[in-house]
Scaffold this motif. Structure first.
Motif, PDB file in Angstrom:
ATOM      1  N   GLU A 126      -0.730  36.920 -30.929  1.00 17.60           N
ATOM      2  CA  GLU A 126      -0.048  35.766 -31.484  1.00 17.60           C
ATOM      3  C   GLU A 126       0.299  34.801 -30.362  1.00 17.60           C
ATOM      4  OE1 GLU A 126       3.938  34.944 -34.023  1.00 17.60           O
ATOM      5  OE2 GLU A 126       2.794  36.753 -34.487  1.00 17.60           O
ATOM      6  N   ARG A 127      -0.121  33.583 -30.513  1.00 19.05           N
ATOM      7  CA  ARG A 127       0.173  32.559 -29.514  1.00 19.05           C
ATOM      8  C   ARG A 127       1.364  31.732 -29.967  1.00 19.05           C
ATOM      9  NH1 ARG A 127      -5.632  30.268 -27.480  1.00 19.05           N
ATOM     10  NH2 ARG A 127      -6.508  32.295 -27.018  1.00 19.05           N
ATOM     11  N   PRO A 128       2.223  31.438 -29.015  1.00 16.56           N
ATOM     12  CA  PRO A 128       3.379  30.614 -29.395  1.00 16.56           C
ATOM     13  C   PRO A 128       2.926  29.183 -29.684  1.00 16.56           C
ATOM     14  CG  PRO A 128       3.345  30.975 -27.037  1.00 16.56           C
ATOM     15  CD  PRO A 128       2.241  31.811 -27.615  1.00 16.56           C
ATOM     16  N   THR A 129       3.613  28.560 -30.590  1.00 19.23           N
ATOM     17  CA  THR A 129       3.332  27.154 -30.861  1.00 19.23           C
ATOM     18  C   THR A 129       4.296  26.306 -30.048  1.00 19.23           C
ATOM     19  OG1 THR A 129       4.800  27.170 -32.756  1.00 19.23           O
ATOM     20  CG2 THR A 129       2.472  27.583 -33.191  1.00 19.23           C
ATOM     21  N   LEU A 130       3.819  25.178 -29.643  1.00 20.52           N
ATOM     22  CA  LEU A 130       4.634  24.274 -28.835  1.00 20.52           C
ATOM     23  C   LEU A 130       4.987  23.041 -29.641  1.00 20.52           C
ATOM     24  CD1 LEU A 130       2.603  24.387 -25.503  1.00 20.52           C
ATOM     25  CD2 LEU A 130       4.721  25.597 -26.013  1.00 20.52           C
ATOM     26  N   ASP A 131       6.151  22.517 -29.358  1.00 23.66           N
ATOM     27  CA  ASP A 131       6.510  21.247 -29.975  1.00 23.66           C
ATOM     28  C   ASP A 131       5.581  20.177 -29.395  1.00 23.66           C
ATOM     29  OD1 ASP A 131       8.126  19.642 -27.724  1.00 23.66           O
ATOM     30  OD2 ASP A 131       8.621  21.781 -27.600  1.00 23.66           O
ATOM     31  N   PRO A 132       5.435  19.026 -30.048  1.00 21.15           N
ATOM     32  CA  PRO A 132       4.480  18.008 -29.598  1.00 21.15           C
ATOM     33  C   PRO A 132       4.635  17.596 -28.133  1.00 21.15           C
ATOM     34  CG  PRO A 132       5.255  17.461 -31.787  1.00 21.15           C
ATOM     35  CD  PRO A 132       6.076  18.641 -31.306  1.00 21.15           C
ATOM     36  N   ARG A 133       5.855  17.428 -27.670  1.00 17.99           N
ATOM     37  CA  ARG A 133       6.062  17.011 -26.273  1.00 17.99           C
ATOM     38  C   ARG A 133       5.546  18.057 -25.305  1.00 17.99           C
ATOM     39  NH1 ARG A 133       9.472  17.699 -22.049  1.00 17.99           N
ATOM     40  NH2 ARG A 133       9.816  15.903 -20.709  1.00 17.99           N
ATOM     41  N   ASN A 134       5.912  19.316 -25.523  1.00 18.90           N
ATOM     42  CA  ASN A 134       5.467  20.381 -24.634  1.00 18.90           C
ATOM     43  C   ASN A 134       3.969  20.648 -24.761  1.00 18.90           C
ATOM     44  OD1 ASN A 134       7.827  20.896 -23.181  1.00 18.90           O
ATOM     45  ND2 ASN A 134       8.667  22.098 -24.864  1.00 18.90           N
TER      46      ASN A 134
END
Length: 107
Positions: free
Chosen positions: A6-14
């Protein structure tokens, strides 16, 4: 059966910052692998145009000064080819997917 990671999701900025970082790392890798040959070819071409050898930095400084002063022009033997080759080599490092206008292959 393979186990999925499972890969973490990043917020748009990150996500944007991660993409910028990945591009920077890729550019550095190309600089390390392609840069020495590009610099060596630039030294050879600048030496031909200027009529003497030297370091990349010294030749580049002199070449720029002589172009600015008008001593070297588009009519100077070998200058345009040297500049084209040097630009193409730098583009291979900085923007490898760049395709010049009017070029089908980018070469």
């Amino acid at each position: 059966m393979t186990q999925s990671v499972e890969r973490p999701t990043l917020d748009p900025r990150n996500a944007f910052l991660a993409g910028v970082a990945a591009n920077a790392v890729a550019t550095i890798a190309r600089e390390l692998t392609l840069g020495p040959a590009a610099d060596a070819e630039a030294v050879a071409r600048m030496s031909d145009v200027l009529g003497h050898g030297g370091t990349y930095e010294a030749l580049n400084t002199e070449l720029c000064a002589r172009i600015r002063s008008g001593e070297l022009t588009t009519e100077s033997p070998g200058l345009m080819l040297a500049l084209q080759v040097m630009a193409k080599n730098q583009l291979a490092i900085d923007q490898p997917s760049y395709k010049p206008e009017g070029s089908m292959s980018g070469t």
